[in-house]
Write a protein that holds these residues in place. Structure first.
Motif, mmCIF file in Angstrom:
data_model
loop_
_atom_site.group_PDB
_atom_site.id
_atom_site.type_symbol
_atom_site.label_atom_id
_atom_site.label_comp_id
_atom_site.label_asym_id
_atom_site.label_seq_id
_atom_site.Cartn_x
_atom_site.Cartn_y
_atom_site.Cartn_z
ATOM 1 N N ASN A 455 66.206 134.258 -20.840
ATOM 2 C CA ASN A 455 66.453 133.150 -21.749
ATOM 3 C C ASN A 455 65.692 131.862 -21.492
ATOM 4 O OD1 ASN A 455 68.358 133.837 -23.887
ATOM 5 N ND2 ASN A 455 69.638 134.511 -22.197
ATOM 6 N N CYS A 499 65.207 141.682 -24.731
ATOM 7 C CA CYS A 499 65.684 140.503 -25.438
ATOM 8 C C CYS A 499 65.214 139.296 -24.645
ATOM 9 C CB CYS A 499 67.220 140.545 -25.503
ATOM 10 S SG CYS A 499 67.986 139.029 -26.119
ATOM 11 N N TRP A 518 65.671 143.146 -29.362
ATOM 12 C CA TRP A 518 66.493 142.247 -30.159
ATOM 13 C C TRP A 518 65.526 141.261 -30.806
ATOM 14 C CZ3 TRP A 518 69.774 141.869 -33.388
ATOM 15 C CH2 TRP A 518 70.483 140.705 -33.701
#
Ligand code: DGJ
Length: 701
Positions: A455, A499, A518
């Motif tokens: 992230n 992701c 994703w």
């Protein structure tokens, strides 16, 4: 034209001229070894070896290096350098001599050696009989025993486009929740660089580019493209001269990093894949999709299960009791894979803590994960779980024990993004720790699927105490790959979703060891139409995770009907997210019907050929069509978000069908002639009003 005896997927050598020819099913690529390097002669439709041998050398001397397969810094190649090395005595130029070649079927290796310094270069090319994609990679070796050689830039490849009147570039740009927005711009005179400096592939650009003469359409025209198989930082530079030549350089690493090649060490670049297609952007995409499915993906043969993911249902608020109820409801919908997203471990109740503490939160899972997993398995679903192995929150037991494991620089702050820091996976001890807990997690809990998130970008990417710290940009990515490869090898049933805050790490490198991606945290179906359009330019639907989720949508608050949300998500690997415990009985029953409808056609969507029948548009009707690999079935998905009067309702001409066959609508039984569908079209039957959508499934015979 090439003769029938020249096989596709083969490399040929003409010793008299030093010409090498690579043939694919429809294309050819030719290079010639000269006195001081390797020059590209040709990239286009098939040629015979004799025809290739007769090609003239392009004017690359004084021509700035256009045509050089790997233009190097320090010579008369004045364009951007694909290779820049610095020797310990200050020399920053190479002078090559031919050091031989090998051909092994479709694998050609050209060897060059520096005339003075201990540096060797291999240019690798691989073609296959059933694809038009040419893979290239480069190996740089330090063949001496003394000082390291500093590598400032080591691209995988330079690709030269044949001369045309004009050039246009296609690529995608994006941001969090707005990935893969397709751009088509006239190529500027000068250099246009797409790059990531953020540690991984990221959202802002994706490592591929297409070039056409400005006149290609969806169905017609020449398109050259290249995509890089790398999930670290990267750079693609398209470089157009006043004399109207265009080269594209592709490689790992961003400008400004420099690393050492030690005596005896070799550096193998990631693969850059190149493709020439004569049938427009549609043909280009279908060839990339075939390549990803047949060459890149680890398990291309499998249909992707319909998954449920807890993220948009309950965000960080997960616990055994509520997930048990949700799992029961998900199973009733027809879900096949139940994925618990963030919030299950350590003291993770929000984004501020616990990354690194990879054990079940005892308050939320008093008996650990085993009872929930058993429940999910008993319901006939597979079980998946979210992890973010490369990250640490400063508020974690891991960080308190190992603050030096995070990327950092002396006397500089540690910038926190999303309250987290990046672990330095280039450190063998960190990579070993990550393997240890991931392996235990998967083994002890019979986990079928990991959603592997990432992230944040790198900042203060230092490694105090290491004399070659920039190496971490490359070694971090390699360590992630090694870890995924090892987990997959040790757990053959394990599947992985890539992701990175949505679609921030999608590329041909990560797709070699993951099963799906994703594509975006933006699950609004209208925004998704553009995101999916850009995603599908290179990456196939089988890899594109797409959820039907809540309305109003959590990202942009748009309200849309359930059916519209599902129909848009059905263009990829369908998933569901949302608080099923709050969905009405009617909503759940409609969702179950839609999932069942998808399960009947997903083999066509996931393994078939994509034909984009209209441009993708948020306010016009957008239609995509998939044709099964055997041509026996087709699926049409149409979406229209606005209630525009007079907007397309059909007939819309279909593609990829046999004109002498009949096709029966699987729902209504109506029979359509293939010729009529091809030349006249199919009435889409879209209902009036906003958010109209349809799924049509036709079978031959
Ligand atoms: C970012 C991902 O894109 C989301 O789907 C979700 O997994 C969150 N991270 C969880 O923190």
């Amino acid at each position: 034209m090439a003769t029938a005896t020249e096989a596709a997927g083969t490399a040929y050598h003409d010793p008299a001229t030093g010409t090498f020819l690579l043939t694919t099913s429809l294309t050819a690529y030719a290079v010639r070894v000269t006195g001081d390097g390797v020059c590209q002669l040709y990239w286009g439709p098939r040629l015979s070896p004799r025809q290739a041998a007769g090609l003239p050398l392009p004017d690359w001397h004084g021509g700035e290096g256009i045509g050089d397969e790997l233009p190097a810094e320090g010579t008369e190649r004045f364009g951007p350098a694909a290779l820049h090395v610095a020797f310990s005595d200050g020399t920053e130029a190479v002078e090559w001599r031919d050091a031989g070649h090998t051909i092994d079927g479709g694998h050609l290796t050209l060897r060059l050696a520096d005339r003075h310094y201990p540096l060797e270069l291999e240019l690798h090319y691989r073609v296959r009989p059933d694809s038009d994609v040419i893979e290239r990679w480069t190996v740089l070796c330090h063949s001496g025993a003394d000082d390291p050689v500093s590598i400032v830039r080591a691209d995988t490849a330079a690709w030269s486009l044949p001369q045309r009147q004009d050039y246009r570039l296609s690529y995608v740009v994006g941001a969090w929740a707005a990935e893969f927005h397709l751009q088509r711009v006239r190529a500027p005179q000068g250099e246009l660089t797409l790059t990531s400096r953020r540690g991984s592939t990221r959202h802002e650009k994706n490592p591929w580019i297409m070039v056409d003469p400005g006149d290609a359409t969806e169905d017609h025209g020449e398109v050259w493209s290249t995509a890089l198989a790398w999930g670290g930082t990267w750079r693609i530079t398209a470089w157009r001269t006043l004399t109207n030549r265009l080269d594209v350089l592709t490689g790992a690493g961003h400008d400004g990093i420099r690393r050492a090649l030690r005596p005896g060490e070799c550096w193998t670049t990631p693969v850059a894949a190149g493709l020439y297609a004569a049938d427009g952007f549609g043909g280009t995409s279908r060839r990339w999709h075939d390549y990803v499915r047949t060459v890149v993906l680890p398990r291309p043969d499998e249909v992707r299960p319909v998954l449920y993911n807890s993220w948009e249902g309950t965000w960080f608020d997960v616990d055994e009791a509520s997930l048990r109820q949700t799992a029961t409801l998900a199973a009733e919908l027809g879900v096949e894979l139940f994925v618990v997203d963030d919030g299950w471990f350590g003291k993770r109740i929000n984004e501020h803590a616990a990354l690194g503490d990879w054990w079940p939160n005892p308050d939320r899972f008093p008996e650990g994960l085993a009872p929930l997993i058993a429940h999910v398995h008993d319901l006939g679903m597979r079980f998946g779980i979210w992890v973010e192995p490369e990250m640490v929150n400063p508020d974690s037991e891991l960080y308190r024990a190992h603050p030096d494991w995070a990327l950092h620089m002396n006397h500089r702050r540690r910038t926190e993004l999303r309250s987290q820091l990046v672990l330095n996976f280039a450190r063998p001890d960190v990579a070993a720790w990550a393997h240890g807990w991931l392996d235990r997690l998967v083994t002890d809990h019979a986990i079928d699927f990991l959603k592997w998130d990432m992230n944040r970008a790198f900042t203060e990417a230092g490694w105090p105490g290491n004399d070659d710290p920039h190496r971490l940009y490359l070694d971090h990515t390699t360590a992630v790959y090694d870890l995924m490869d090892r987990l997959r090898a040790d757990h053959p049933g394990l599947r992985i979703e890539t992701c990175a805050s949505g679609g921030g790490r999608v590329d041909l490198g990560i797709l070699r060891r993951t099963d799906q991606a994703w594509a975006s945290d933006n699950t609004d179906p209208v925004d998704r139409i553009a995101i999916q359009h850009g995603y599908g330019q290179v990456y196939p639907a089988v890899t594109m995770g797409a959820w039907a989720s809540e309305s109003p949508n959590p990202i942009n608050q748009r309200c849309t009907p359930l059916r519209f949300r599902f129909h848009v998500a059905m263009a990829g690997a369908l998933g569901v997210s949302g608080n099923l415990r709050e969905w009405s009985v009617a909503e759940r029953s409609e969702a179950a019907e839609l999932i069942a409808a998808y399960q009947k056609v997903r083999h066509i969507v996931q393994h078939g050929h994509l034909y984009r029948r209209t441009p993708a548009s948020p306010d016009r009707t957008t239609v995509v069509q998939y044709v099964s690999a055997d041509g026996a079935e087709t699926v049409v998905l149409a979406w229209r978000a606005t209630a525009r009067f007079g907007e397309l309702a059909g007939p819309l001409r279909l593609a990829g069908l046999a004109v002498d066959a009949d096709y029966r609508d699987a729902e209504t039984g109506t029979v359509h002639a293939g010729a009529a569908l091809t030349h006249h079209g199919l009435d889409l039957g879209l209902p009036p009003g906003e958010y109209a959508s349809t799924l049509r499934h036709l079978r031959r015979g």
